[in-house]
Design a protein around this motif. Sequence first.
Motif, PDB file in Angstrom:
ATOM      1  N   LYS A   1      -6.869  -7.857  -3.134  1.00 29.19           N
ATOM      2  CA  LYS A   1      -8.013  -7.729  -4.037  1.00 29.19           C
ATOM      3  C   LYS A   1      -9.032  -8.831  -3.803  1.00 29.19           C
ATOM      4  CE  LYS A   1      -5.712  -5.121  -7.517  1.00 29.19           C
ATOM      5  NZ  LYS A   1      -6.224  -4.183  -8.426  1.00 29.19           N
ATOM      6  N   THR A   2      -8.642  -9.921  -3.150  1.00 29.90           N
ATOM      7  CA  THR A   2      -9.554 -11.043  -2.962  1.00 29.90           C
ATOM      8  C   THR A   2     -10.264 -11.001  -1.614  1.00 29.90           C
ATOM      9  OG1 THR A   2      -7.738 -12.407  -2.128  1.00 29.90           O
ATOM     10  CG2 THR A   2      -8.194 -12.527  -4.486  1.00 29.90           C
ATOM     11  N   GLU A   3     -10.146  -9.902  -0.900  1.00 33.91           N
ATOM     12  CA  GLU A   3     -10.802  -9.808   0.404  1.00 33.91           C
ATOM     13  C   GLU A   3     -12.316  -9.844   0.254  1.00 33.91           C
ATOM     14  OE1 GLU A   3      -8.182  -7.322   3.496  1.00 33.91           O
ATOM     15  OE2 GLU A   3      -8.798  -6.192   1.728  1.00 33.91           O
ATOM     16  N   THR A   4     -12.958 -10.555   1.150  1.00 30.16           N
ATOM     17  CA  THR A   4     -14.414 -10.610   1.157  1.00 30.16           C
ATOM     18  C   THR A   4     -14.956  -9.380   1.888  1.00 30.16           C
ATOM     19  OG1 THR A   4     -14.563 -11.790   3.257  1.00 30.16           O
ATOM     20  CG2 THR A   4     -14.360 -13.137   1.243  1.00 30.16           C
ATOM     21  N   VAL A   5     -16.232  -9.138   1.705  1.00 28.86           N
ATOM     22  CA  VAL A   5     -16.879  -8.038   2.425  1.00 28.86           C
ATOM     23  C   VAL A   5     -16.732  -8.262   3.925  1.00 28.86           C
ATOM     24  CG1 VAL A   5     -19.094  -6.932   2.916  1.00 28.86           C
ATOM     25  CG2 VAL A   5     -18.486  -7.492   0.574  1.00 28.86           C
ATOM     26  N   GLU A   6     -16.889  -9.507   4.340  1.00 31.99           N
ATOM     27  CA  GLU A   6     -16.778  -9.818   5.772  1.00 31.99           C
ATOM     28  C   GLU A   6     -15.380  -9.504   6.306  1.00 31.99           C
ATOM     29  OE1 GLU A   6     -20.105 -11.921   3.942  1.00 31.99           O
ATOM     30  OE2 GLU A   6     -17.975 -11.918   3.419  1.00 31.99           O
ATOM     31  N   GLN A   7     -14.352  -9.825   5.523  1.00 34.03           N
ATOM     32  CA  GLN A   7     -12.981  -9.516   5.943  1.00 34.03           C
ATOM     33  C   GLN A   7     -12.764  -8.006   6.014  1.00 34.03           C
ATOM     34  OE1 GLN A   7     -11.178 -11.790   2.796  1.00 34.03           O
ATOM     35  NE2 GLN A   7     -10.382 -13.322   4.229  1.00 34.03           N
ATOM     36  N   LEU A   8     -13.256  -7.315   5.003  1.00 35.21           N
ATOM     37  CA  LEU A   8     -13.118  -5.859   4.985  1.00 35.21           C
ATOM     38  C   LEU A   8     -13.818  -5.230   6.187  1.00 35.21           C
ATOM     39  CD1 LEU A   8     -13.713  -5.310   1.175  1.00 35.21           C
ATOM     40  CD2 LEU A   8     -11.586  -4.807   2.390  1.00 35.21           C
ATOM     41  N   LEU A   9     -15.022  -5.702   6.489  1.00 37.38           N
ATOM     42  CA  LEU A   9     -15.763  -5.151   7.637  1.00 37.38           C
ATOM     43  C   LEU A   9     -15.051  -5.447   8.947  1.00 37.38           C
ATOM     44  CD1 LEU A   9     -19.438  -5.930   6.580  1.00 37.38           C
ATOM     45  CD2 LEU A   9     -18.290  -3.699   6.612  1.00 37.38           C
ATOM     46  N   SER A  10     -14.455  -6.623   9.053  1.00 34.93           N
ATOM     47  CA  SER A  10     -13.701  -6.968  10.257  1.00 34.93           C
ATOM     48  C   SER A  10     -12.500  -6.032  10.420  1.00 34.93           C
ATOM     49  CB  SER A  10     -13.239  -8.421  10.173  1.00 34.93           C
ATOM     50  OG  SER A  10     -12.443  -8.746  11.284  1.00 34.93           O
ATOM     51  N   GLU A  11     -11.803  -5.782   9.321  1.00 36.30           N
ATOM     52  CA  GLU A  11     -10.663  -4.868   9.366  1.00 36.30           C
ATOM     53  C   GLU A  11     -11.114  -3.451   9.700  1.00 36.30           C
ATOM     54  OE1 GLU A  11      -8.536  -5.319   5.684  1.00 36.30           O
ATOM     55  OE2 GLU A  11      -8.265  -7.469   6.021  1.00 36.30           O
ATOM     56  N   LEU A  12     -12.236  -3.040   9.151  1.00 37.95           N
ATOM     57  CA  LEU A  12     -12.773  -1.715   9.473  1.00 37.95           C
ATOM     58  C   LEU A  12     -13.115  -1.611  10.954  1.00 37.95           C
ATOM     59  CD1 LEU A  12     -14.985  -1.032   6.355  1.00 37.95           C
ATOM     60  CD2 LEU A  12     -13.127   0.433   7.178  1.00 37.95           C
ATOM     61  N   ASP A  13     -13.668  -2.678  11.509  1.00 35.86           N
ATOM     62  CA  ASP A  13     -13.997  -2.698  12.931  1.00 35.86           C
ATOM     63  C   ASP A  13     -12.733  -2.509  13.775  1.00 35.86           C
ATOM     64  OD1 ASP A  13     -15.934  -3.010  15.034  1.00 35.86           O
ATOM     65  OD2 ASP A  13     -15.096  -5.016  15.388  1.00 35.86           O
ATOM     66  N   GLU A  14     -11.656  -3.183  13.382  1.00 40.55           N
ATOM     67  CA  GLU A  14     -10.383  -3.029  14.103  1.00 40.55           C
ATOM     68  C   GLU A  14      -9.867  -1.596  13.989  1.00 40.55           C
ATOM     69  OE1 GLU A  14      -7.530  -5.971  12.857  1.00 40.55           O
ATOM     70  OE2 GLU A  14      -9.045  -7.560  12.945  1.00 40.55           O
ATOM     71  N   MET A  15     -10.028  -1.018  12.810  1.00 44.38           N
ATOM     72  CA  MET A  15      -9.577   0.364  12.610  1.00 44.38           C
ATOM     73  C   MET A  15     -10.371   1.341  13.466  1.00 44.38           C
ATOM     74  SD  MET A  15      -8.983   0.484   8.536  1.00 44.38           S
ATOM     75  CE  MET A  15      -7.545  -0.260   7.795  1.00 44.38           C
ATOM     76  N   VAL A  16     -11.671   1.111  13.554  1.00 42.87           N
ATOM     77  CA  VAL A  16     -12.509   1.983  14.382  1.00 42.87           C
ATOM     78  C   VAL A  16     -12.062   1.895  15.843  1.00 42.87           C
ATOM     79  CG1 VAL A  16     -14.849   2.303  15.298  1.00 42.87           C
ATOM     80  CG2 VAL A  16     -14.498   1.976  12.841  1.00 42.87           C
ATOM     81  N   ARG A  17     -11.772   0.683  16.291  1.00 42.37           N
ATOM     82  CA  ARG A  17     -11.283   0.534  17.677  1.00 42.37           C
ATOM     83  C   ARG A  17      -9.987   1.304  17.881  1.00 42.37           C
ATOM     84  NH1 ARG A  17     -11.819  -5.477  17.567  1.00 42.37           N
ATOM     85  NH2 ARG A  17     -14.036  -5.680  17.346  1.00 42.37           N
ATOM     86  N   ALA A  18      -9.070   1.194  16.910  1.00 42.16           N
ATOM     87  CA  ALA A  18      -7.795   1.908  17.028  1.00 42.16           C
ATOM     88  C   ALA A  18      -8.015   3.415  16.999  1.00 42.16           C
ATOM     89  CB  ALA A  18      -6.847   1.481  15.909  1.00 42.16           C
ATOM     90  N   LEU A  19      -8.928   3.865  16.149  1.00 40.29           N
ATOM     91  CA  LEU A  19      -9.212   5.303  16.084  1.00 40.29           C
ATOM     92  C   LEU A  19      -9.867   5.805  17.367  1.00 40.29           C
ATOM     93  CD1 LEU A  19     -10.455   5.531  12.398  1.00 40.29           C
ATOM     94  CD2 LEU A  19      -8.410   6.633  13.339  1.00 40.29           C
ATOM     95  N   SER A  20     -10.591   4.933  18.039  1.00 43.93           N
ATOM     96  CA  SER A  20     -11.261   5.312  19.291  1.00 43.93           C
ATOM     97  C   SER A  20     -10.302   5.296  20.478  1.00 43.93           C
ATOM     98  CB  SER A  20     -12.421   4.354  19.571  1.00 43.93           C
ATOM     99  OG  SER A  20     -13.361   4.417  18.532  1.00 43.93           O
ATOM    100  N   ASP A  21      -9.161   4.677  20.301  1.00 43.65           N
ATOM    101  CA  ASP A  21      -8.172   4.576  21.377  1.00 43.65           C
ATOM    102  C   ASP A  21      -7.479   5.926  21.557  1.00 43.65           C
ATOM    103  OD1 ASP A  21      -6.034   4.041  23.068  1.00 43.65           O
ATOM    104  OD2 ASP A  21      -5.549   2.137  22.096  1.00 43.65           O
ATOM    105  N   GLU A  22      -7.534   6.433  22.741  1.00 51.25           N
ATOM    106  CA  GLU A  22      -6.945   7.748  23.026  1.00 51.25           C
ATOM    107  C   GLU A  22      -5.429   7.774  22.856  1.00 51.25           C
ATOM    108  OE1 GLU A  22      -8.235   8.934  26.912  1.00 51.25           O
ATOM    109  OE2 GLU A  22     -10.341   8.932  26.323  1.00 51.25           O
TER     110      GLU A  22
END
Length: 72
Positions: free
Chosen positions: A3-24
């Motif tokens: 619950k204490t995650e910052t917007v920056e942390q959330l965006l960083s995690e989202l970026d990692e998720m996008v990379r994983a989703l883009s991985d074939e």
Amino acid sequence: MKKTETVEQLLSELDEMVRALSDETTSLEDALKLYAQAVKKVDACQKKLAQAQVKIAELGRNMEQETDDEHQ
């Protein structure tokens, strides 16, 4: 998700998720799990940004009030 995650942390995690989703090599099952987690993180970001907008608006109103009070 903490619950204490910052917007920056959330965006960083989202970026990692996008990379994983883009991985074939990411399976469909894993992709669906990642997508569900990403939706929650996007929602958390939107809530934090909405809170920041409210605070900014309040600060603006306070500054206007102080300026008006000084000129009276």
